[in-house]
Design an enzyme around this catalytic site. Sequence first.
Site, PDB file in Angstrom:
ATOM      1  N   ASP A 273      -2.636 -10.556  -2.469  1.00  0.00           N
ATOM      2  CA  ASP A 273      -3.209 -10.083  -1.206  1.00  0.00           C
ATOM      3  C   ASP A 273      -4.682  -9.726  -1.460  1.00  0.00           C
ATOM      4  O   ASP A 273      -5.040  -9.309  -2.560  1.00  0.00           O
ATOM      5  CB  ASP A 273      -2.440  -8.845  -0.741  1.00  0.00           C
ATOM      6  CG  ASP A 273      -2.837  -8.395   0.654  1.00  0.00           C
ATOM      7  OD1 ASP A 273      -2.132  -8.755   1.615  1.00  0.00           O
ATOM      8  OD2 ASP A 273      -3.848  -7.672   0.775  1.00  0.00           O
TER       9      ASP A 273
ATOM     10  N   HIS B 158      -6.297  -7.280  -0.579  1.00  0.00           N
ATOM     11  CA  HIS B 158      -6.447  -5.847  -0.856  1.00  0.00           C
ATOM     12  C   HIS B 158      -5.677  -5.475  -2.114  1.00  0.00           C
ATOM     13  O   HIS B 158      -4.605  -6.024  -2.382  1.00  0.00           O
ATOM     14  CB  HIS B 158      -5.910  -5.030   0.326  1.00  0.00           C
ATOM     15  CG  HIS B 158      -6.586  -5.344   1.619  1.00  0.00           C
ATOM     16  ND1 HIS B 158      -6.026  -6.203   2.541  1.00  0.00           N
ATOM     17  CD2 HIS B 158      -7.778  -4.950   2.114  1.00  0.00           C
ATOM     18  CE1 HIS B 158      -6.851  -6.306   3.578  1.00  0.00           C
ATOM     19  NE2 HIS B 158      -7.918  -5.562   3.349  1.00  0.00           N
TER      20      HIS B 158
ATOM     21  N   ASP C 253      -4.490 -12.927   3.229  1.00  0.00           N
ATOM     22  CA  ASP C 253      -5.746 -12.481   3.836  1.00  0.00           C
ATOM     23  C   ASP C 253      -6.957 -12.747   2.945  1.00  0.00           C
ATOM     24  O   ASP C 253      -8.079 -12.380   3.292  1.00  0.00           O
ATOM     25  CB  ASP C 253      -5.679 -11.005   4.255  1.00  0.00           C
ATOM     26  CG  ASP C 253      -4.963 -10.121   3.250  1.00  0.00           C
ATOM     27  OD1 ASP C 253      -4.645 -10.600   2.137  1.00  0.00           O
ATOM     28  OD2 ASP C 253      -4.716  -8.937   3.566  1.00  0.00           O
TER      29      ASP C 253
ATOM     30  N   HIS D 226       0.820  -1.224   0.000  1.00  0.00           N
ATOM     31  CA  HIS D 226       0.000   0.000   0.000  1.00  0.00           C
ATOM     32  C   HIS D 226       0.854   1.274   0.000  1.00  0.00           C
ATOM     33  O   HIS D 226       0.314   2.368  -0.183  1.00  0.00           O
ATOM     34  CB  HIS D 226      -0.928   0.036   1.215  1.00  0.00           C
ATOM     35  CG  HIS D 226      -1.984  -1.021   1.206  1.00  0.00           C
ATOM     36  ND1 HIS D 226      -2.857  -1.189   0.148  1.00  0.00           N
ATOM     37  CD2 HIS D 226      -2.299  -1.982   2.125  1.00  0.00           C
ATOM     38  CE1 HIS D 226      -3.667  -2.206   0.426  1.00  0.00           C
ATOM     39  NE2 HIS D 226      -3.342  -2.706   1.609  1.00  0.00           N
TER      40      HIS D 226
END
Length: 315
Positions: free
Chosen positions: A166, A168, A253, A129
Amino acid sequence: MSELSKTGVHFSADYERHDTGPGHPESAHRYQVLSAALAALPPEIRRMESARRATVAEILLVHEHSYHDLVYRDTESLADFLRTGDTAICEHSYDVALEACGAMLTALDAVMAGELAAVFCAVRPPGHHATANRGMGFCVFNHVAIGARYLQARHGLGRIAIIDWDVHHGNGTEEIFIEDPSVLYISLHEEHIYPYTGSATNRGRGPGLGMNLNIPLPRHSAGMQALAAWDAQVGPAMDAFQPEFVLISAGFDARLDDPVGGLCWDDETFAEMTRRSAGYARQWSHGRLVSVLEGGYNPPGLASAAVAHVMALGQ
Ligand SMILES: [Zn+2]
């Protein structure tokens, strides 16, 4: 042909020094459970020790000087969070982030030297991120982005592929390479969750047009759906790009029972994605692959998915 004995794994209790505070999902406890599982891997999997920390010059391959200095100052001033966003820090976080990045660079050097074919670097804090000038989403420095630039600058490689599974979207990695035709960024992620980027319509900009592939997946969808999307989009993109090195933003995740992510992948999904990624690496990149831990917040689930990932690297 890659094999188990050329597979490496890196983990270290040093990363537990990054203290995110009570109740935080990206916790030292999560890492301890993961480390215990990695320590129990078969002896054929070689444990790679890190040779060094990343240098400031290496951080600056991707990040703005002012952002590097901000991380240093916020850490020194004992702030609880980076002032750029939702990344909890402690007095050791700057050092630990440099150690994490240095371990990945050590892995890249080992793979380029032919000592190892594929390495999983279990490090924290995570990175995908982080943009050039902003830490957010638990991330400080963007390890895979620095890795791609390092392979180009230090090892003279051209085309680098980054596969990010991931749950996200890796907004930082996307933003860093959005206009760059030399880095193919592929993200499979849950749609409509943090950081609310990752639309399939964003294919890159300018000279980087076509080098950004977002695959948003519906909440509660299973691994079969992700693998079907992979067949349709990831394979053709990798074959067209012919990368000279494969990097993976390996978050776990998206796994069933993760308290943060809403997808329902099982360990075999991660193993299959790993085998496919290693297959591209063997086909196009002399087998060269390094994966770097991102998210994964159900400690036992993280551990079992990561073990499945490492075991599949050599298959
Ligand atoms: Zn994540």
